[in-house]
Design a protein around this motif. Structure first.
Motif, mmCIF file in Angstrom:
data_model
loop_
_atom_site.group_PDB
_atom_site.id
_atom_site.type_symbol
_atom_site.label_atom_id
_atom_site.label_comp_id
_atom_site.label_asym_id
_atom_site.label_seq_id
_atom_site.Cartn_x
_atom_site.Cartn_y
_atom_site.Cartn_z
ATOM 1 N N GLY A 1 0.801 -1.210 0.000
ATOM 2 C CA GLY A 1 0.000 0.000 0.000
ATOM 3 C C GLY A 1 0.836 1.261 0.000
ATOM 4 O O GLY A 1 2.069 1.221 0.090
ATOM 5 N N SER A 2 0.140 2.404 -0.124
ATOM 6 C CA SER A 2 0.841 3.690 -0.064
ATOM 7 C C SER A 2 0.823 4.197 1.377
ATOM 8 O O SER A 2 -0.183 4.074 2.089
ATOM 9 C CB SER A 2 0.205 4.705 -1.011
ATOM 10 O OG SER A 2 -1.143 4.916 -0.676
ATOM 11 N N VAL A 3 1.960 4.744 1.788
ATOM 12 C CA VAL A 3 2.173 5.135 3.179
ATOM 13 C C VAL A 3 2.750 6.541 3.217
ATOM 14 O O VAL A 3 3.665 6.874 2.448
ATOM 15 C CB VAL A 3 3.164 4.145 3.861
ATOM 16 C CG1 VAL A 3 3.604 4.656 5.229
ATOM 17 C CG2 VAL A 3 2.533 2.763 3.984
ATOM 18 N N LYS A 4 2.231 7.360 4.135
ATOM 19 C CA LYS A 4 2.821 8.677 4.384
ATOM 20 C C LYS A 4 3.785 8.549 5.555
ATOM 21 O O LYS A 4 3.409 8.035 6.616
ATOM 22 C CB LYS A 4 1.732 9.699 4.705
ATOM 23 C CG LYS A 4 2.294 11.096 4.935
ATOM 24 C CD LYS A 4 1.186 12.083 5.257
ATOM 25 C CE LYS A 4 1.771 13.468 5.510
ATOM 26 N NZ LYS A 4 0.709 14.452 5.848
ATOM 27 N N VAL A 5 5.034 8.972 5.383
ATOM 28 C CA VAL A 5 6.030 8.910 6.462
ATOM 29 C C VAL A 5 5.724 10.038 7.456
ATOM 30 O O VAL A 5 5.690 11.215 7.071
ATOM 31 C CB VAL A 5 7.460 9.067 5.902
ATOM 32 C CG1 VAL A 5 8.485 9.004 7.035
ATOM 33 C CG2 VAL A 5 7.746 7.981 4.864
#
Length: 458
Positions: free
Chosen positions: A47-51
């Protein structure tokens, strides 16, 4: 060599494949070997993840969108944001696997005990509605009372008490009723910012076997407004209520209960049974919150203790005598020690309640009392410990080693501190034989464990 920098930056959005779980249930994905911990992600997912945070050796992310789902992902029964039950998005099977691995990893990495058998964790047939006690904060919103748990890392109340899936269902009903009656009677909630208002917390305890209910109302004020009307209406609605208690906490503090407690209706105690043993439980008693799994846990502790009628047993951290009284039914003599005077008073009451005369209870720190017992010539065959999450005091471990019992049974709610303490006992001439994990707190990352430790023969 130049200073190493993380391969990701804060606020960057990245695609990540998740390989593992932390002991708290966060997904773990790696970028060039650099781990990111992401809540609500499962192994095998992408999935896409925001740091959101970057440290030197690891970072934290927020899951934005999943592009590949795990077959172990399920729709949570509860969608509130209090985060009390952080594992509801994973199947119960995966929850149990995760906890099993947590115990195994602690044994390997902290205790350096790779060959000790860790038996399959004992789960529940129904891992919901198991809690027999809750303490719910009270707040206000748009002029009305609200109840619920605090949102993670905040003091903002999330309204969720009617639907909480870990509480015994009658508890949800009782909390709602108290709130609705108090609201109608104009009893104000405590406001911690200005230290004004009245009602701080509602605590409800139930007896699994007896169906007894205790309600504890925690207020900032010495007086509980409209006390008689509230009690009358509440006890009429719930005939199983045996005790209504008023606790006064006038301090600016996060501690829930104050020092002053008075019974305003009914009895000081409610009762419950674990197996054939009856317990009297007061407002401040420590009593395990999952009665079904408590019996499983204590049966295993009793099995590991291998007690017969010639054995003398010490129960350190004995609380209200729950394990002591199980042990006393088979032992020659049980000595219980506990630092909380009220708990020892309850333990003595519980011994009397069950007609048990071969158990004695003492107020004090186990690490101080046990060397004194040894000096008096007390040589236990078995020592049972059930410490808090921080594990055993180092002095207590030394006292156990000095007493040289045949067996030690260690009941733990924290695999890391259990592993640390097992290493000390191993180095002191004892050998860990086996461990049995028990799932006391389904839907959360906590795991309970019983360890059998034997003295190495001279």
């Amino acid at each position: 060599m130049g200073k190493q920098t993380a391969p990701v930056k804060k606020n960057e959005t990245i695609n990540l494949t998740f390989e593992d779980l932390t002991h708290e249930g966060n997904g773990v994905g790696k970028i060039n070997g650099y781990p990111l911990f992401v809540p609500n992600a499962l192994p095998g997912e992408e999935g896409s993840v925001k740091v959101v945070k970057v440290n030197k050796n690891f970072g934290f992310g927020k899951l934005l969108e999943l592009t590949k789902h795990s077959p172990e992902r399920i729709d949570p029964v509860c969608h509130t944001q209090c985060n009390g039950c952080g594992l509801q998005h994973m199947s119960y099977k995966l929850q149990l696997e995760m906890k099993q691995n947590q115990v195994k990893n602690a044994m390997k990495k902290i205790a350096h005990l790779e060959d000790v058998p860790v038996h399959p964790i004992i789960g529940m047939d129904n891992p919901l509605h198991y809690r027999n006690k809750v303490q719910i904060p009270v707040g206000e919103k748009n002029g009305r009372l609200i109840t619920g748990f605090y949102q993670k890392r905040s003091h903002r109340i999330i309204e969720n008490t009617e639907t909480c899936t870990t509480h015994n269902e009658v508890i949800n009903d009782v909390v709602k009723k108290v709130r609705d009656i108090a609201n109608r009677l104009g009893i104000r909630a405590y406001n911690e910012e200005v230290h004004k208002g009245v009602l701080r917390h509602i605590m409800v305890r139930t007896g699994e076997e007896t169906k007894d209910i205790m309600v504890v109302l925690v207020t900032r004020t010495e007086k509980l407004p409209h006390q008689e009307e509230l009690v009358q209406e509440l006890t009429k609605a719930f005939p199983h209520i045996k005790s209504v208690v008023h606790n006064i906490n006038a301090k600016r503090t996060n501690v829930i209960m104050g020092d002053k407690t008075k019974v305003i209706w009914g009895d000081e105690y409610i009762h419950d049974k674990i197996g054939d043993t009856t317990f009297a439980i007061s407002a401040k008693s420590f009593y395990q919150v999952n009665p079904t799994q408590t019996k499983t846990l204590y049966d295993k502790a009793l099995e590991y203790a291998e007690i017969d009628s010639k054995d003398t047993v010490i129960d350190a951290y004995c609380g209200i005598g729950t394990i002591s009284l199980f042990l006393a039914q088979k032992a020659k003599k049980v000595y219980g020690v506990e630092v909380v005077p009220e708990a020892i008073s309850d333990a003595k009451k519980n011994a009397k309640l069950n007609g048990i005369t071969n158990a004695e209870f003492f107020v004090g720190q186990a690490e101080k009392v046990m060397p004194w017992w040894k000096a008096q010539g007390l040589d236990p065959d078995v020592i049972v410990v059930d410490p808090p999450r921080k594990g055993c005091d180092e002095e207590l471990l030394k006292a156990m080693i000095d007493m040289q019992p045949k067996r030690i049974v260690y009941v733990s709610c924290n695999p890391s501190t259990l592993a640390r303490d097992l290493r000390i006992l191993e180095d002191g001439g004892f050998s860990t034989q086996e461990l049995q994990p028990v799932d006391m707190f389904p839907q959360t990352g906590h795991v309970e464990c019983v360890a059998l430790i034997k003295r190495v023969k001279d």
